[in-house]
Write an enzyme that holds these catalytic residues in place. Sequence first.
Site, PDB file in Angstrom:
ATOM      1  N   LYS A  10      15.140   1.265 -12.944  1.00  0.00           N
ATOM      2  CA  LYS A  10      15.118   2.721 -12.772  1.00  0.00           C
ATOM      3  C   LYS A  10      15.758   3.223 -11.480  1.00  0.00           C
ATOM      4  CE  LYS A  10      10.653   2.754 -13.879  1.00  0.00           C
ATOM      5  NZ  LYS A  10       9.380   3.256 -13.535  1.00  0.00           N
ATOM      6  N   ARG A  32       3.868 -19.705  -2.918  1.00  0.00           N
ATOM      7  CA  ARG A  32       3.328 -18.861  -1.841  1.00  0.00           C
ATOM      8  C   ARG A  32       2.369 -19.646  -0.946  1.00  0.00           C
ATOM      9  NH1 ARG A  32       2.671 -13.113  -5.008  1.00  0.00           N
ATOM     10  NH2 ARG A  32       4.741 -12.399  -4.445  1.00  0.00           N
ATOM     11  N   GLY A  78      11.003  -9.622  -5.420  1.00  0.00           N
ATOM     12  CA  GLY A  78      10.697  -9.259  -6.806  1.00  0.00           C
ATOM     13  C   GLY A  78      11.525 -10.002  -7.843  1.00  0.00           C
ATOM     14  N   GLY A 129       7.914  -5.083  -2.935  1.00  0.00           N
ATOM     15  CA  GLY A 129       7.666  -3.713  -2.469  1.00  0.00           C
ATOM     16  C   GLY A 129       7.923  -3.569  -0.978  1.00  0.00           C
TER      17      GLY A 129
HETATM   18  P1  AMP Z   1      13.384  -3.614 -10.981  1.00  0.00           P
HETATM   19  O1  AMP Z   1      11.934  -3.992 -10.955  1.00  0.00           O
HETATM   20  O2  AMP Z   1      13.644  -2.156 -10.824  1.00  0.00           O
HETATM   21  O3  AMP Z   1      14.229  -4.472 -10.073  1.00  0.00           O
HETATM   22  O4  AMP Z   1      13.863  -3.887 -12.465  1.00  0.00           O
HETATM   23  C1  AMP Z   1      13.955  -5.164 -13.005  1.00  0.00           C
HETATM   24  C2  AMP Z   1      14.106  -5.029 -14.482  1.00  0.00           C
HETATM   25  O5  AMP Z   1      15.296  -4.330 -14.782  1.00  0.00           O
HETATM   26  C3  AMP Z   1      14.202  -6.353 -15.183  1.00  0.00           C
HETATM   27  O6  AMP Z   1      13.049  -6.530 -15.971  1.00  0.00           O
HETATM   28  C4  AMP Z   1      15.452  -6.216 -16.044  1.00  0.00           C
HETATM   29  O7  AMP Z   1      15.263  -6.657 -17.374  1.00  0.00           O
HETATM   30  C5  AMP Z   1      15.687  -4.728 -16.058  1.00  0.00           C
HETATM   31  N1  AMP Z   1      17.086  -4.404 -16.341  1.00  0.00           N
HETATM   32  C6  AMP Z   1      18.190  -4.833 -15.699  1.00  0.00           C
HETATM   33  N2  AMP Z   1      19.290  -4.361 -16.298  1.00  0.00           N
HETATM   34  C7  AMP Z   1      18.895  -3.615 -17.359  1.00  0.00           C
HETATM   35  C8  AMP Z   1      19.559  -2.872 -18.358  1.00  0.00           C
HETATM   36  N3  AMP Z   1      20.895  -2.800 -18.403  1.00  0.00           N
HETATM   37  N4  AMP Z   1      18.812  -2.228 -19.280  1.00  0.00           N
HETATM   38  C9  AMP Z   1      17.480  -2.305 -19.245  1.00  0.00           C
HETATM   39  N5  AMP Z   1      16.777  -2.991 -18.318  1.00  0.00           N
HETATM   40  C10 AMP Z   1      17.479  -3.644 -17.388  1.00  0.00           C
END
Ligand code: AMP
Length: 394
Positions: free
Chosen positions: A201, A35, A351, A374
């Site tokens: 999520k 960064r 991210g 974000g």
């Molecule tokens: P996000 O911050 O919403 O982009 O989520 C990223 C996180 O999603 C990472 O830490 C991944 O380990 C998790 N992730 C991706 N695929 C899966 C899955 N099939 N089950 C559980 N966690 C997951």
Amino acid sequence: MKKTIKDFDLKNKRVIIRCDFNVPIKDGNITDDNRIIESLPTIKYAIDKNAKVILMSHLGRVKTVEDKNKNTLKPVADRLSELLNQEVLFVSETRGSFLEDSINNLKSGEVLLVENTRHEDLEGKKESSNDQELGKYWASLGDIFINDAFGTCHRAHASNVGIGSNLPNGIGFLVEKELDVLGNTLDNPIKPFTVILGGAKVSDKIKVIENLVTIADYILIGGGMSYTFLKAKDIEIGASLLDEDNINFCKEMLDKYPDKIILPIDSVCSKKIDSNEECSLKFITDLNKDDIGLDIGKGTVELFEQYLNESKTVIWNGPLGMFELEQYQNGTKKICECLSKLDSTVIIGGGDTAAAAISFGYKESFTHISTGGGASLEMMEGKILPGIDVINDK
Ligand code: AMP
């Protein structure tokens, strides 16, 4: 078009540049200075134009005195000084006569770094709640304000919106690139336009889906969030990640856009989330009650590749599996590989996805890797970012 640093005569002016120096620091040592390196073009430009350069940034969160003592920008000043090959005067205060005197004594071409703006959060969250008095005070220390911290543009803080509201302002080169690439692509994607969404999520991506489903030709869904969509189709997802509250939302989307939303057809599953646990590839309709789906399978990779190979624009946010564990990296890796070969606009939206793509060696392989998780997500939601909104048009 927003004003940029190039639209100002910077000579002998006190130029406040809001940077993103929120870097990982362990035992006083910076473990990743990316960064800081990315901020250099804007800072160097201001030095070359003989500005009196005043840098501001946040670092971590400051809720306790311990956080305040720990989260100091001093190591950043030292690293920056090495990178610029000139002294960077560090002021360990965020207000007061020492800071004011130091700025008054600054000569053209010299650089000063103010202490972590979030030290002002300790009493009353003044920085993070965009306290009016604080924004005005910081603005009084400069003549021109340049916002080059894309990662905080989705938040109205005193150090971006507060200062920006009280000074002539523009954006730096980093923010300019984000708007040029991410902003323009979202406004005017060359078709076919495919969005890849993954991550944990559904709830974090509802607004992105609602916005992009109307613009994109296809939305490929993988990662943890795909299992809520599969559940909405009454498919057995075993013990995979489920966002119970959003099953209905997924149903609605699938009913309304059956040909646009593409879901996994197979899954790499395990009985336990553990790097030593065995995993197996299963068709998506073959999961047992105790299976946890942790990556897209090779059939899904091939299916996604068919859509991607036809696409002229691709935006990707969210890893397609639990990439932190080696046995669940394959889906994310293979999609990186496929995208790296495309002759199309490919944008990785910040991210975890950016971290995964970089760690797999694809840092230079795409049109753009967004620096703000974000902020890029909120742009994908179609929102106006306050840190950009405060900047005047040309
Ligand atoms: P996000 O911050 O919403 O982009 O989520 C990223 C996180 O999603 C990472 O830490 C991944 O380990 C998790 N992730 C991706 N695929 C899966 C899955 N099939 N089950 C559980 N966690 C997951």
